[in-house]
Design a protein around this motif. Sequence first.
Motif, PDB file in Angstrom:
ATOM      1  N   PRO A 279       1.006  -1.353   0.137  1.00 25.80           N
ATOM      2  CA  PRO A 279      -0.108  -0.067  -0.051  1.00 25.80           C
ATOM      3  C   PRO A 279       0.876   1.295   0.016  1.00 25.80           C
ATOM      4  O   PRO A 279       2.062   1.057   0.348  1.00 25.80           O
ATOM      5  CB  PRO A 279      -0.705  -0.132   1.231  1.00 25.80           C
ATOM      6  CG  PRO A 279      -0.708  -1.584   1.564  1.00 25.80           C
ATOM      7  CD  PRO A 279       0.437  -2.217   1.267  1.00 25.80           C
ATOM      8  N   SER A 280       0.216   2.452  -0.274  1.00 25.58           N
ATOM      9  CA  SER A 280       0.950   3.655  -0.396  1.00 25.58           C
ATOM     10  C   SER A 280       1.572   4.078   0.967  1.00 25.58           C
ATOM     11  O   SER A 280       2.459   4.732   1.166  1.00 25.58           O
ATOM     12  CB  SER A 280       0.126   4.802  -0.766  1.00 25.58           C
ATOM     13  OG  SER A 280      -0.606   4.485  -2.169  1.00 25.58           O
ATOM     14  N   ALA A 281       0.926   3.582   1.969  1.00 27.93           N
ATOM     15  CA  ALA A 281       1.156   3.824   3.408  1.00 27.93           C
ATOM     16  C   ALA A 281       2.500   3.213   3.844  1.00 27.93           C
ATOM     17  O   ALA A 281       3.592   3.727   4.371  1.00 27.93           O
ATOM     18  CB  ALA A 281       0.232   3.679   4.504  1.00 27.93           C
ATOM     19  N   SER A 282       2.583   1.834   3.354  1.00 27.14           N
ATOM     20  CA  SER A 282       3.729   1.276   3.393  1.00 27.14           C
ATOM     21  C   SER A 282       5.041   1.746   2.497  1.00 27.14           C
ATOM     22  O   SER A 282       6.263   1.975   3.037  1.00 27.14           O
ATOM     23  CB  SER A 282       3.702  -0.291   3.088  1.00 27.14           C
ATOM     24  OG  SER A 282       2.765  -1.058   3.657  1.00 27.14           O
ATOM     25  N   GLN A 283       4.744   2.508   1.227  1.00 27.81           N
ATOM     26  CA  GLN A 283       5.683   3.042   0.775  1.00 27.81           C
ATOM     27  C   GLN A 283       6.232   4.330   1.324  1.00 27.81           C
ATOM     28  O   GLN A 283       7.490   4.400   1.477  1.00 27.81           O
ATOM     29  CB  GLN A 283       5.132   3.540  -0.633  1.00 27.81           C
ATOM     30  CG  GLN A 283       6.174   4.294  -1.650  1.00 27.81           C
ATOM     31  CD  GLN A 283       7.480   3.629  -2.150  1.00 27.81           C
ATOM     32  OE1 GLN A 283       7.405   2.367  -2.116  1.00 27.81           O
ATOM     33  NE2 GLN A 283       8.633   4.091  -2.128  1.00 27.81           N
ATOM     34  N   ARG A 284       5.243   5.191   2.085  1.00 31.62           N
ATOM     35  CA  ARG A 284       5.835   6.232   3.051  1.00 31.62           C
ATOM     36  C   ARG A 284       6.586   5.767   3.974  1.00 31.62           C
ATOM     37  O   ARG A 284       7.632   6.313   4.400  1.00 31.62           O
ATOM     38  CB  ARG A 284       4.566   6.894   3.117  1.00 31.62           C
ATOM     39  CG  ARG A 284       3.671   7.599   2.245  1.00 31.62           C
ATOM     40  CD  ARG A 284       2.817   8.579   2.736  1.00 31.62           C
ATOM     41  NE  ARG A 284       1.583   7.873   3.410  1.00 31.62           N
ATOM     42  CZ  ARG A 284       0.449   7.783   2.959  1.00 31.62           C
ATOM     43  NH1 ARG A 284       0.302   7.783   1.494  1.00 31.62           N
ATOM     44  NH2 ARG A 284      -0.537   6.898   3.481  1.00 31.62           N
TER      45      ARG A 284
END
Length: 639
Positions: A279-284
């Motif tokens: 997810p995008s949160a994991s990328q951040r």
Amino acid sequence: PSPPPAPSANIPAVLVEHFPEAFPLVQMASVAQAALRHCPRGGVAQTSRGGPHLGRRWYYFNPVSKSQVDIGGDGSASSAPIRGKAPDPDRFDEISTVVNSLKVQQLVRGVRVSHLDDDGKGVVTVYCRRDRQLFSFSFDRALPGEKLHLRVGEAKHDRFKGKKEPGRYRLLLEERGAASPDEVTPECEHFSKDKCGGCTLQHMSYEAQLHQKRELLLLRCREFGLPGAVVEASVGSPSAFRFHSRTEFKFFLRDGVQLGLHPAGSPVPIAVGLCHLHPSASQRAFEATLEAVRSEPGALPFNERTGTGYLCQALFRAATLRGEVGVGEPGGGTGAVEAHELLVTLVTTPCAPVDALRRIADGIMRRCADVVGVTWSPEGGEPAERQPGWRSQGSVFQELLAGRSRLVHLIAGLPFRSTPEAFFRPNLLLSDAILQRVAADVAFGRPKVVWDAFCGQGCLTFALLAERRCGHIVALDRSGPSLAALRDNLEEHGLADQASIITADLGSPVELRLLRARLLDDEFPGGDLPRPDVLIADPGRNGMPKAFRRFVHEMQVPTVVYLGSGRAALKDCALLQKRGYEIEAFAPYDAYPHQARLEVVVRLRWRGGGGDEEGESWPPRGGDEAGEDDGAAPSWPPR
């Protein structure tokens, strides 16, 4: 291209040459060999052409004999010549091409890729009239429907029997012909540029992936003796990206500290700037972790050759907040709305400085608001001292560096606090569907008592009790941290009285014998464990241990619900069927987009009959070692 300058005399050289897509392979080899002559101690040259999966070749130069040897590349069928087999009359349509004979340096043009194998490689099948044999060769990143031009690299025959015995052959990818109609442009730049090993099928449309993986599953069912299994329609992931609940990256040093992955078949990692699977949160959180490590003086990746540094891996676990996640079309790209919380785990050597790790953890949480906690696992380090990969069996508690140590998932409408030491379903978008399918299969048997074997942290146990699908559950696993998390979740919601939690190694015959003695029945009236009406088994990618299969057969459980993937799952189903079980339902789920395997939920019913796969009763009598899973059992798939 001109040859590079001569390297230092005390440094072995690895030379990489990039060529245009249309550059001839013969000239590529000449340039590589000319460059290698400048290496006083010898070296390896890799040549590659443009395109996502056009062949790479490696050439080795021996400074003593002054010889160059082509040692293969992406187009190699295998490291050893392939033996053939008699063709199956029911599968003549899968033959890619027919040749009279195969000779060294022979060029076979326009060979169609027929299907995928278990590793996601494209398979071509060549029927040789002289040998009367069918030969199968696999090639990296080749897609069904694609046509390849192949050159025979090796052709071996028994020198005593001459032409009486079939030969063994090895084919190399020479040129790429017509592309597959299912080929698409990969979304990730690392897939084509760096040959990232995280995906194998990202250059294939998602609809075609589902079709080909189902065809592969049906093929394996026939090979394992399960032709009567009625395989339901595959359930695809709502999104082919942003689905992974857990991603792992390796720390390494190259122009500063980097996080990356290993390319397929290479020990040298590549730096990954953006991964589309998590997810995008994991990328951040990924970016925040890299910044926090770079800002800490003295924080270096662990070097296995020199023993310096202490950072090994970083893991990112995601949980969907209150189910508030929106996705686009099935198999599509990014979702419209995402809400996740993250837990970061730093894997280091045991001697890592704790104060420095706490500063890194504080920096991660300051830089990324999605991260709710950072934990520390000191299980990295020397390959001889750590568990395979780095992963332990979940028996060591991780230390909390900052925030909280557990993620909150939503299961059956209730918050479930998962622990970082335990397994959670890999696809966040399909986990609820799989849990609901397992609950429906369990309720089909109208059970009073359910055993959840290999339960981990007990997601299935928690879901069944929360939905009141059974009266009592016996949860069994060998991981102390996982069972402790299950016990805490059950106590939080007042469900602890309906479950018995037992720590046991279900692959050990001794512990299974002790477990059998605790059963409450006529044979053992003093037991304290009720006999199961339904058994749930989720043993992981290696399948059931042999001793546990015998234990299940000896108990004659009326219904078995099995979760697994790949050949191990089909092997277990085939052996259980041989022992007297019958497959009633077979539901595949695409929990791993861009990989060749499907996760399956299988319901088996006891019909009686059958016997032990080795003709002996349970418990085993000596010689049952862990490395000899099936002893004298028939080989799988059957010949």
